[in-house]
Motif scaffolding. Structure first.
Motif, PDB file in Angstrom:
ATOM      1  N   ASN A  98      -4.335   1.957  -2.409  1.00 31.81           N
ATOM      2  CA  ASN A  98      -4.726   1.201  -3.590  1.00 31.81           C
ATOM      3  C   ASN A  98      -4.565  -0.298  -3.402  1.00 31.81           C
ATOM      4  OD1 ASN A  98      -5.281   3.538  -5.091  1.00 31.81           O
ATOM      5  ND2 ASN A  98      -3.116   3.806  -5.598  1.00 31.81           N
ATOM      6  N   THR A  99      -4.087  -0.702  -2.234  1.00 27.45           N
ATOM      7  CA  THR A  99      -3.840  -2.102  -1.977  1.00 27.45           C
ATOM      8  C   THR A  99      -4.976  -2.694  -1.161  1.00 27.45           C
ATOM      9  OG1 THR A  99      -1.476  -1.722  -2.016  1.00 27.45           O
ATOM     10  CG2 THR A  99      -2.223  -3.750  -0.996  1.00 27.45           C
ATOM     11  N   ALA A 100      -5.561  -3.750  -1.663  1.00 21.88           N
ATOM     12  CA  ALA A 100      -6.689  -4.367  -0.976  1.00 21.88           C
ATOM     13  C   ALA A 100      -6.206  -5.293   0.113  1.00 21.88           C
ATOM     14  CB  ALA A 100      -7.545  -5.136  -1.974  1.00 21.88           C
ATOM     15  N   VAL A 101      -7.010  -5.394   1.127  1.00 19.30           N
ATOM     16  CA  VAL A 101      -6.742  -6.378   2.182  1.00 19.30           C
ATOM     17  C   VAL A 101      -7.174  -7.727   1.658  1.00 19.30           C
ATOM     18  CG1 VAL A 101      -7.342  -7.064   4.517  1.00 19.30           C
ATOM     19  CG2 VAL A 101      -7.118  -4.646   3.960  1.00 19.30           C
ATOM     20  N   PRO A 102      -6.445  -8.789   1.947  1.00 21.01           N
ATOM     21  CA  PRO A 102      -6.822 -10.102   1.476  1.00 21.01           C
ATOM     22  C   PRO A 102      -8.259 -10.428   1.837  1.00 21.01           C
ATOM     23  CG  PRO A 102      -4.658 -10.171   2.467  1.00 21.01           C
ATOM     24  CD  PRO A 102      -5.189  -8.823   2.708  1.00 21.01           C
ATOM     25  N   SER A 103      -8.982 -11.023   0.912  1.00 22.23           N
ATOM     26  CA  SER A 103     -10.382 -11.328   1.115  1.00 22.23           C
ATOM     27  C   SER A 103     -10.549 -12.399   2.171  1.00 22.23           C
ATOM     28  CB  SER A 103     -11.012 -11.794  -0.202  1.00 22.23           C
ATOM     29  OG  SER A 103     -10.887 -10.793  -1.176  1.00 22.23           O
ATOM     30  N   ALA A 104     -11.521 -12.249   2.976  1.00 26.73           N
ATOM     31  CA  ALA A 104     -11.834 -13.259   3.977  1.00 26.73           C
ATOM     32  C   ALA A 104     -12.858 -14.203   3.413  1.00 26.73           C
ATOM     33  CB  ALA A 104     -12.335 -12.574   5.245  1.00 26.73           C
ATOM     34  N   GLY A 105     -13.009 -15.296   4.056  1.00 29.80           N
ATOM     35  CA  GLY A 105     -13.994 -16.257   3.586  1.00 29.80           C
ATOM     36  C   GLY A 105     -13.650 -17.637   4.031  1.00 29.80           C
ATOM     37  N   ASN A 106     -14.445 -18.608   3.614  1.00 27.32           N
ATOM     38  CA  ASN A 106     -14.216 -19.980   4.038  1.00 27.32           C
ATOM     39  C   ASN A 106     -13.447 -20.777   3.015  1.00 27.32           C
ATOM     40  OD1 ASN A 106     -16.117 -20.116   2.081  1.00 27.32           O
ATOM     41  ND2 ASN A 106     -17.633 -21.259   3.275  1.00 27.32           N
ATOM     42  N   ASN A 107     -12.790 -20.089   2.062  1.00 29.45           N
ATOM     43  CA  ASN A 107     -11.974 -20.818   1.098  1.00 29.45           C
ATOM     44  C   ASN A 107     -10.513 -20.630   1.445  1.00 29.45           C
ATOM     45  OD1 ASN A 107     -10.953 -18.389  -0.294  1.00 29.45           O
ATOM     46  ND2 ASN A 107     -13.092 -18.159  -0.942  1.00 29.45           N
ATOM     47  N   ASP A 108      -9.623 -21.305   0.683  1.00 27.51           N
ATOM     48  CA  ASP A 108      -8.207 -21.296   1.008  1.00 27.51           C
ATOM     49  C   ASP A 108      -7.434 -20.275   0.188  1.00 27.51           C
ATOM     50  OD1 ASP A 108      -8.573 -22.537  -1.361  1.00 27.51           O
ATOM     51  OD2 ASP A 108      -7.410 -24.346  -0.900  1.00 27.51           O
ATOM     52  N   LEU A 109      -8.106 -19.337  -0.446  1.00 25.44           N
ATOM     53  CA  LEU A 109      -7.424 -18.293  -1.192  1.00 25.44           C
ATOM     54  C   LEU A 109      -7.089 -17.123  -0.277  1.00 25.44           C
ATOM     55  CD1 LEU A 109      -9.370 -18.086  -4.586  1.00 25.44           C
ATOM     56  CD2 LEU A 109      -7.160 -19.171  -4.135  1.00 25.44           C
ATOM     57  N   ILE A 110      -5.846 -16.679  -0.335  1.00 25.13           N
ATOM     58  CA  ILE A 110      -5.439 -15.511   0.437  1.00 25.13           C
ATOM     59  C   ILE A 110      -5.811 -14.240  -0.311  1.00 25.13           C
ATOM     60  CG2 ILE A 110      -3.457 -14.334   1.487  1.00 25.13           C
ATOM     61  CD1 ILE A 110      -2.087 -17.085   1.632  1.00 25.13           C
ATOM     62  N   TYR A 111      -5.645 -14.278  -1.628  1.00 21.64           N
ATOM     63  CA  TYR A 111      -6.039 -13.152  -2.473  1.00 21.64           C
ATOM     64  C   TYR A 111      -6.983 -13.650  -3.564  1.00 21.64           C
ATOM     65  CZ  TYR A 111      -2.339 -10.377  -0.317  1.00 21.64           C
ATOM     66  OH  TYR A 111      -1.550  -9.713   0.587  1.00 21.64           O
ATOM     67  N   GLN A 112      -8.148 -13.019  -3.645  1.00 25.84           N
ATOM     68  CA  GLN A 112      -9.138 -13.366  -4.647  1.00 25.84           C
ATOM     69  C   GLN A 112      -8.747 -12.781  -6.006  1.00 25.84           C
ATOM     70  OE1 GLN A 112     -11.827 -15.274  -3.994  1.00 25.84           O
ATOM     71  NE2 GLN A 112     -11.489 -15.453  -1.775  1.00 25.84           N
ATOM     72  N   LEU A 113      -9.566 -13.079  -7.008  1.00 28.69           N
ATOM     73  CA  LEU A 113      -9.244 -12.721  -8.392  1.00 28.69           C
ATOM     74  C   LEU A 113      -8.972 -11.242  -8.571  1.00 28.69           C
ATOM     75  CD1 LEU A 113      -9.025 -13.708 -11.350  1.00 28.69           C
ATOM     76  CD2 LEU A 113     -11.467 -13.170 -11.581  1.00 28.69           C
ATOM     77  N   ASP A 114      -9.784 -10.380  -7.981  1.00 26.26           N
ATOM     78  CA  ASP A 114      -9.653  -8.937  -8.210  1.00 26.26           C
ATOM     79  C   ASP A 114      -8.953  -8.206  -7.073  1.00 26.26           C
ATOM     80  OD1 ASP A 114     -10.927  -8.708 -10.791  1.00 26.26           O
ATOM     81  OD2 ASP A 114     -12.798  -9.240  -9.776  1.00 26.26           O
ATOM     82  N   ASP A 115      -8.407  -8.928  -6.100  1.00 19.52           N
ATOM     83  CA  ASP A 115      -7.634  -8.292  -5.043  1.00 19.52           C
ATOM     84  C   ASP A 115      -6.301  -7.775  -5.594  1.00 19.52           C
ATOM     85  OD1 ASP A 115      -9.585  -8.825  -3.213  1.00 19.52           O
ATOM     86  OD2 ASP A 115      -8.611 -10.600  -2.370  1.00 19.52           O
ATOM     87  N   ARG A 116      -5.739  -6.777  -4.895  1.00 20.08           N
ATOM     88  CA  ARG A 116      -4.456  -6.202  -5.304  1.00 20.08           C
ATOM     89  C   ARG A 116      -3.428  -6.446  -4.197  1.00 20.08           C
ATOM     90  NH1 ARG A 116      -4.670  -2.295  -9.506  1.00 20.08           N
ATOM     91  NH2 ARG A 116      -6.785  -1.942 -10.272  1.00 20.08           N
ATOM     92  N   PRO A 117      -2.649  -7.510  -4.293  1.00 24.08           N
ATOM     93  CA  PRO A 117      -1.645  -7.783  -3.263  1.00 24.08           C
ATOM     94  C   PRO A 117      -0.576  -6.691  -3.229  1.00 24.08           C
ATOM     95  CG  PRO A 117      -1.988  -9.694  -4.678  1.00 24.08           C
ATOM     96  CD  PRO A 117      -2.665  -8.540  -5.331  1.00 24.08           C
ATOM     97  N   ALA A 118       0.058  -6.534  -2.061  1.00 26.67           N
ATOM     98  CA  ALA A 118       1.193  -5.620  -1.967  1.00 26.67           C
ATOM     99  C   ALA A 118       2.332  -6.138  -2.842  1.00 26.67           C
ATOM    100  CB  ALA A 118       1.643  -5.505  -0.511  1.00 26.67           C
TER     101      ALA A 118
END
Length: 499
Positions: free
Chosen positions: A13-33
């Motif tokens: 149920n835990t999402a992997v941090p979103s990748a991308g060219n921004n500086d966010l490790i976890y996006q709005l709807d991600d589920r951090p551990a």
């Protein structure tokens, strides 16, 4: 979060941090551990904790609420947790769905104190004061609930010059409260004693020094460290007495309208006026939060978030009154924490809510904070209230201080600060009018709104050129598809409130 392991567990149920060219490790709807989520949540709690409890401590001290203060502090934390959950979760049409924290608003402090003084002047007991305050705040919250549905249509009435004037007036009118605390507090026998001033100076200096550090963590903790240092010095010098702690119950049970429900029109009007102003500041905070969280700041999703977030503000303030706490609003501090941590996940809001609710159930924390010497609190609130006034000045500067606006600001500030300095000027008025216009916020706000409505524009075309889109949310709401306005939207945070 440099140096901290941000990897997730193998939980499906835990999402992997979103990748991308921004500086966010976890996006709005991600589920951090759990580990990174609780670590980020604690930073939000530390950044906002002082702002949540301070208005309650001030109201308790000024109005002489004594033994009820620990319970009131507990309820402030409890409802902040509930409100944060509503904003992050989005329940039906209520809530922005962003990682935005709810807390007690400084904007209402002057009006709350005036309302309490009205009851106190009649010989009202602390229970009667609280009954009236929470009854009035509950009813006034519906002003914001209604305003959230029509706020885009009222942009020509509540403009940046009106908003800036009122926010500036709120900050300036509260400076007296901070200075009185610095000198020793209302009714102190040794008001102005050097040991009071020295303690306040220590807190003030500590906050200033820590704010000059490059580290965001140090800057975010400046107020907490300043208060903790001042409290420790006061304790070691024998100015803190823990004898009353034995009488504090172990658990605070939230009881709806514990002190009853009363209503007073004279107290209602100034508080209702503030409920027309805070939605605009909330909208600015939500816009800044959307930008930091890499969410759209134009189009139907953005406008729905603004509308739902402001609606949640009003509903949460009504809920706060039910559970014996002061009105709430979104906090701007957590926007800086999102940038610091790189965690924009709204699911972190659930952890923040849980921490505040747990803290709110144990009144020992509030009892300890009640023991904080007034000069310690005054040293911190002087900066807070001054910053509120500066936020209003920045909005006014961005709105354009041409001849018409200067006239509006000068008259409104003059009337508001004038009645605060010389309340006897209205002594010959009927009591009803005297109590309404005797509030600096009410008379200043009414003056700004009426002058803004009826003073003719000097040069409409020139004023439109002078009014820059970043000065407030009004342009974004008026032209949500305007790319230039959206490009300038990051500057909205400068016009946002601080609590």
């Amino acid at each position: 979060m440099a140096g901290y392991d941000m990897t997730t567990t193998s939980n499906p149920n835990t999402a992997v941090p979103s990748a991308g060219n921004n500086d966010l490790i976890y996006q709005l709807d991600d589920r951090p551990a759990f580990a990174p989520a609780i670590f980020a949540a604690l930073q939000h709690v530390l950044a906002s904790f002082v702002g949540i409890i301070t208005p309650t401590l001030i109201v308790g001290n000024v109005l002489g609420l004594g033994a009820y203060v620990p319970y009131l502090v507990s309820m402030a934390l409890f409802v902040s947790g509930l409100g944060t959950f509503v904003q992050a979760k989005r329940i039906g049409p209520i809530g922005s769905g962003l990682l935005c924290l709810q807390g007690t608003s400084f904007a209402f402090l002057s009006a709350i104190l005036s309302a309490g003084m009205i009851v106190k002047s009649r010989g009202g007991s602390p229970e009667e004061i609280l009954s009236t305050l929470f009854g009035v705040c509950f009813c006034a919250a519906f002003v914001e609930i209604a305003f959230s549905q029509v706020m885009t249509k009222l942009r020509k009435i509540v403009t940046p010059v009106v908003t800036g004037t009122i926010i500036c007036l709120i900050g300036l009118s509260l400076i007296k409260v901070a200075m009185t605390d610095i000198a020793g507090g209302f009714g102190a026998a040794d008001l102005g004693a050097l040991h009071h001033l020295g303690l306040a100076a220590l807190v003030l200096t500590t906050i200033i020094v820590l704010n000059r550090f490059q580290s965001q963590v140090v800057r975010l903790s400046a107020v907490i460290v300043g208060l903790a240092l001042g409290f420790a010095v006061a304790w070691f010098t024998g100015r803190v007495d823990f004898a009353t702690m034995a009488e504090v119950p172990l658990v605070s049970v939230p009881v709806p309208f514990k002190f009853g429900f009363s209503f007073d029109w004279l107290a209602f009007v100034p508080i209702a006026v503030i409920f027309l102003i805070t939605p605009l500041e909330t909208a600015g905070d939500l816009t800044a939060n959307s930008i930091i969280s890499k969410q759209p700041v134009k189009g139907p999703l953005y406008l729905r978030r603004i509308k739902s977030g402001v609606l949640a503000d009003g509903c949460n303030s009504a809920m706060a009154a039910v559970f014996n706490s002061l009105p709430m609003t979104t906090f701007s501090q957590n926007n800086g924490v999102i940038q610091l941590t790189g965690v924009a996940s709204r699911h972190v809001g659930y952890y923040i809510a849980a921490i505040f609710i747990i803290l709110g159930l144990f009144p020992t924390l509030g009892a300890v904070l009640q023991l904080m010497p007034k000069p310690v609190l005054g040293g911190a609130t002087l900066i807070m209230f001054g910053t509120v006034a500066v936020a209003g000045i920045r909005i006014l500067a961005e709105a354009g201080l041409h001849r018409r606006n200067v006239l509006i600001v000068a008259i409104s500030l003059g009337l508001g600060l004038g009645v605060a300095a010389v309340p006897g000027a209205l002594s010959q008025m009927p009591d009803f009018l005297k109590n309404i216009f005797g509030s600096p916020i009410t008379i200043g706000a009414l003056s700004a709104i009426l002058l803004n409505m009826f003073l003719p524009e000097e040069d409409l075309e020139q004023e439109e050129d002078d009014y820059e889109p970043e000065s407030h949310l009004h342009t974004v709401l008026q032209n949500p598809q305007d790319d230039e306005a959206q490009a300038l939207a990051p500057n909205l945070e400068a016009a946002a409130k601080l609590n």
